[in-house]
Design an enzyme around this catalytic site. Structure first.
Site, short mmCIF file in Angstrom:
data_model
loop_
_atom_site.label_atom_id
_atom_site.label_comp_id
_atom_site.label_asym_id
_atom_site.label_seq_id
_atom_site.Cartn_x
_atom_site.Cartn_y
_atom_site.Cartn_z
N GLU A 22 1.09 -0.74 0.43
CA GLU A 22 -0.18 0.29 0.07
C GLU A 22 1.14 1.15 0.21
O GLU A 22 2.50 1.50 0.17
CB GLU A 22 -1.26 0.19 1.36
CG GLU A 22 -0.01 0.36 2.86
CD GLU A 22 -0.30 0.63 3.51
OE1 GLU A 22 -1.46 1.83 3.64
OE2 GLU A 22 -0.60 -0.06 5.10
N VAL A 103 -5.05 0.22 2.63
CA VAL A 103 -5.00 -1.50 2.43
C VAL A 103 -6.10 -1.91 1.43
O VAL A 103 -6.00 -2.86 0.71
CB VAL A 103 -5.24 -2.32 4.12
CG1 VAL A 103 -5.10 -3.85 4.30
CG2 VAL A 103 -4.02 -1.82 4.66
N ASP A 135 -17.37 3.93 13.10
CA ASP A 135 -16.27 3.87 12.34
C ASP A 135 -15.46 2.58 12.46
O ASP A 135 -15.21 1.90 13.58
CB ASP A 135 -15.43 4.19 13.05
CG ASP A 135 -14.18 5.19 12.44
OD1 ASP A 135 -14.02 4.31 11.15
OD2 ASP A 135 -13.32 5.90 12.40
N SER A 137 -13.06 0.19 10.06
CA SER A 137 -11.88 0.44 8.06
C SER A 137 -12.83 -0.54 7.48
O SER A 137 -13.09 -1.37 7.49
CB SER A 137 -10.81 -0.13 9.02
OG SER A 137 -9.98 0.49 7.96
N ASP A 139 -11.00 -1.83 5.45
CA ASP A 139 -9.85 -2.24 5.44
C ASP A 139 -10.56 -4.54 5.79
O ASP A 139 -9.96 -5.45 4.59
CB ASP A 139 -9.07 -2.27 6.06
CG ASP A 139 -7.74 -1.36 5.92
OD1 ASP A 139 -8.16 -0.43 5.34
OD2 ASP A 139 -7.04 -1.01 6.65
N LYS A 156 -3.64 -2.24 15.28
CA LYS A 156 -3.37 -0.46 16.73
C LYS A 156 -3.80 -0.65 17.75
O LYS A 156 -5.14 -0.82 17.48
CB LYS A 156 -2.58 0.58 16.36
CG LYS A 156 -1.24 0.84 15.97
CD LYS A 156 -0.85 1.69 14.92
CE LYS A 156 0.32 1.84 14.41
NZ LYS A 156 0.77 3.11 13.47
#
Ligand code: PSU
Ligand code: MN
Length: 299
Positions: A22, A103, A135, A137, A139, A156
């Protein structure tokens, strides 16, 4: 339109190992300069040392690249528009000057051009308090949708890791530990959350990839703990995360702005130690992704 770089094109044609990368991580949305340039160089070399060809993704002048040519790398480092999978079509149709792929965008590109392995630092996930903000992602859905083995150091700890794992389970994305049964939390080797599957070498990871390909299934998340010598102290990270999340709230940040803000705040709070750790784990992931791609190509 997706343009495949010359070297990547011939590698795909001759069924050599290729690893997609990415570009948000290599832009200043992901890492401060000059660490971003260093990270790009380290990851490209690591993929090559493993015997695979790197395919950096990005959008430049409306062209969606799989394998950005070297003379354009500088522009990727400077890209300041985040391009997730939903943004790819518009980035192309509206000719955006420079876009850093996430990603989700990268695995879509990889799938479209026939690349089966992808490497990054960390993936996006379900955010804390997602029950309020919504929220999650993109991804995660992209992983489910595209049959690519995604190599990362987990996610993370500013994210809601238990919910991230639940979401991946719901989406039928296997989370596979590289020599571990504990979900890594990016800067730290363990989150304390168990994952059901593990592989002990690149061959096993390749076999899993091929078995899923045969079943017509989507992507696999291969999680690789940060090398021991680079691991950070989790209490220090936790403090930095709490502070940065408070900032996100007080500034009412939302959407794609959230993750880059938290990344930058953690960097400040750890006085750059997090950046050093990020480089080490990104290079390590690229090395392993290269090995897995080689095993897939040789099978
Ligand atoms: N996590 C990191 N570093 C990153 C990102 C996530 O530790 O650079 C980037 C990746 O490009 C990832 C994206 O795909 O952030 C996820 O953004 P969001 O949370 O807005 O979906
Ligand atoms: Mn988000």
């Amino acid at each position: 339109m997706i343009v495949v770089g010359d070297e990547v094109k011939s590698a795909i044609r001759t069924q050599q190992a290729v690893v997609a990368l990415e570009s948000t991580i290599f832009s200043t949305l992901g890492l401060p300069s000059p660490a971003n340039a260093e990270a790009l160089e380290m990851c490209l070399s690591a993929v090559r040392r493993s015997g695979a060809i790197p395919a950096l993704t990005a959008v430049l002048d409306g062209v969606i690249w799989a394998g950005v040519p070297e003379e354009l790398h500088e522009r990727v480092l400077d890209a300041s528009t985040k391009v997730a999978s939903r943004d790819l079509g518009i980035a192309s149709s509206q000719n955006i000057a420079s876009g850093a792929t996430t990603v989700s965008a990268s695995v879509l590109i990889a799938h479209q051009v026939g690349i089966e392995v992808f490497a990054t630092g960390g993936i996006g996930g379900v955010h804390r308090e997602s029950q309020i903000t919504g929220d999650i992602s993109a991804d995660l859905d992209a992983l489910a949708q595209h049959p690519v083995t995604v190599v990362s150091a987990g996610a993370k700890a500013f994210l809601d890791l238990p919910r991230t794992l639940e979401y991946l389970e719901t989406q039928s994305v296997p989370v596979v530990g590289w020599r571990t049964n504990d979900f890594p939390a990016f800067y730290t080797r363990e989150s304390g959350l168990q994952i059901p599957h593990r592989v002990n070498d690149a061959k096993e990871a390749a076999q899993l990839h091929l078995a899923r390909r045969e079943l017509g299934q989507g992507g696999t998340l291969l999680v690789v703990p940060i090398p021991l010598e680079a691991e950070l102290d989790s209490s220090r990270i936790d403090d930095a995360i709490e502070k940065s999340l408070a900032e996100v709230q007080s500034r009412a940040l939302a959407g794609p702005a959230v993750t880059p803000h938290v990344l930058a705040a953690v960097e400040r709070a750890t006085e750059g130690k997090s950046v050093e750790a990020n480089l080490v784990l990104a290079e390590h992931n690229a090395t392993i992704a290269g090995q897995v791609a080689v095993e897939i190509a040789n099978s």
